[in-house]
Design a protein around this motif. Structure first.
Motif, short mmCIF file in Angstrom:
data_model
loop_
_atom_site.label_atom_id
_atom_site.label_comp_id
_atom_site.label_asym_id
_atom_site.label_seq_id
_atom_site.Cartn_x
_atom_site.Cartn_y
_atom_site.Cartn_z
N HIS A 125 1.02 -0.96 -0.05
CA HIS A 125 0.08 0.04 0.07
C HIS A 125 1.00 1.31 0.04
N PRO A 126 1.73 1.40 -0.73
CA PRO A 126 2.01 2.57 -1.06
C PRO A 126 1.60 3.85 -0.72
N LEU A 127 2.11 5.15 -0.13
CA LEU A 127 1.69 6.39 0.40
C LEU A 127 1.79 7.25 -0.99
N ASN A 128 3.00 6.91 -1.48
CA ASN A 128 3.89 8.22 -2.81
C ASN A 128 4.02 7.60 -3.83
N PHE A 129 3.95 9.03 -4.83
CA PHE A 129 3.64 8.27 -6.62
C PHE A 129 5.26 7.17 -6.32
N TYR A 130 5.94 7.29 -6.01
CA TYR A 130 7.44 6.75 -6.43
C TYR A 130 7.39 5.47 -5.70
N GLY A 131 6.60 4.96 -4.62
CA GLY A 131 5.59 3.74 -4.78
C GLY A 131 4.56 3.63 -5.31
N LYS A 132 3.97 3.74 -5.73
CA LYS A 132 2.94 3.42 -6.80
C LYS A 132 3.91 2.91 -8.34
N SER A 133 4.52 3.62 -8.52
CA SER A 133 5.59 4.02 -9.57
C SER A 133 5.90 1.87 -9.85
N LYS A 134 6.83 2.36 -8.62
CA LYS A 134 7.68 1.29 -8.72
C LYS A 134 6.60 -0.63 -8.44
N LEU A 135 5.61 -0.10 -7.53
CA LEU A 135 4.75 -1.06 -8.13
C LEU A 135 4.23 -2.02 -8.61
N GLU A 136 3.80 -0.45 -9.47
CA GLU A 136 2.76 -1.40 -10.73
C GLU A 136 4.46 -2.15 -11.63
N ALA A 137 5.41 -1.52 -11.94
CA ALA A 137 6.06 -2.43 -12.38
C ALA A 137 6.57 -3.88 -12.02
N GLU A 138 6.14 -4.17 -10.74
CA GLU A 138 6.42 -5.28 -10.31
C GLU A 138 5.64 -5.84 -10.84
N ASN A 139 4.26 -5.54 -10.66
CA ASN A 139 3.24 -6.46 -11.05
C ASN A 139 3.06 -6.51 -12.90
#
Length: 266
Positions: A125-139
């Protein structure tokens, strides 16, 4: 016959370390976005550039070290952040051969820091856009039908004080006798870049697949990390002043307790 490994982002600390560390055991293709300093030009956001390079060198493994890691910059520049951190990996997947293995460097910032430390199986559950971009890359990588290895790390550091990183900044401040404010409520288990290079090499040799956390065995705040630094390099600890995250007024939210449990990789 040696395997061919293409490393993106070789001008960065980790990419540079990996290029040197893996050089004797593999055929290494070191690349960077600009192609300066005798590196091969590879801009992972440029589809034609990616297609051409992968067709020419036909690597067995890609290690993707390209990323925008400035968390506040990412929060202000969503489009560029996603273009590099997410779409760049998609391009590597799309234009590489079916049998290739992709190693993706990910982050603890895919977690919200409310229940750390985290294992590989904990909910994200990323709090910031950086974390969101890296999680999307993982998926995207997980769903790609490619052989993959995702290594999540936090607090990357090196003793190369000529590079741009937390320790080089801290070293220069303390060397000049300046006091610094360091947060005492952000907990992690920092990752030494040279050790990470060794771990990635072992993962390649052992053909490790899936998701793995990696970091030090001790969990500590950035403040305590800075105090340890002072102890080792003999700077005055009086120059390190504790502060809290909410006092820094940073653009992007930071997760507070994001230590990574490393039992699996150990």
């Amino acid at each position: 016959m040696k395997k061919t490994i293409l490393i993106t982002g070789s001008s960065g600390q980790l990419g540079n370390s990996l290029s040197s560390y893996l050089f004797e055991s593999f055929n290494i293709i070191s690349t960077s976005r600009t192609g300066k300093n005798k590196l091969l030009k590879l801009d992972i956001t440029d589809k034609e550039n990616v297609k051409d390079v992968l067709n020419i060198f036909n690597p067995d493994i890609i290690i993707n070290c390209s990323a925008i890691t400035d968390v506040d910059f990412c929060e202000k520049n969503h489009s560029l952040c996603r273009k590099v951190n997410t779409e760049g990996l998609y391009n590597l997947i799309k234009f590489s051969k079916k049998t290739i293995k992709i190693i993706q460097i990910s982050t603890d910032y895919i977690f919200d820091g409310n229940n750390g430390p985290y294992s590989e199986d904990d909910s994200t559950h990323p709090l910031n856009f950086y974390g969101k971009s890296k999680l999307e890359a993982e998926n995207i990588l997980i769903g790609s039908n490619k052989e993959y290895l995702i290594i999540r790390v936090n607090g990357l550091y090196s003793c190369d004080f000529d590079s741009t990183n937390f320790l080089s900044w801290l070293y220069m401040q303390l060397k000049n006798g300046k006091s610094v404010q360091i947060v005492d409520d952000q907990i992690s288990n920092p990752c030494y870049i040279e050790l990470l290079s060794n771990v990635i090499m072992k993962c390649i040799i052992m053909n490790a697949n899936g998701i793995f956390n990696y970091g030090s065995s001790n969990f500590l705040s950035r403040y305590n990390f800075a105090l340890e630094f002072c102890k080792i390099f003999r700077f005055s600890k009086e120059l390190i002043l504790p502060t809290s995250t909410n006092k820094l007024d940073q653009t992007a939210k930071r997760p507070l307790n994001t230590g990574l449990i490393t039992d699996k990789i150990e």
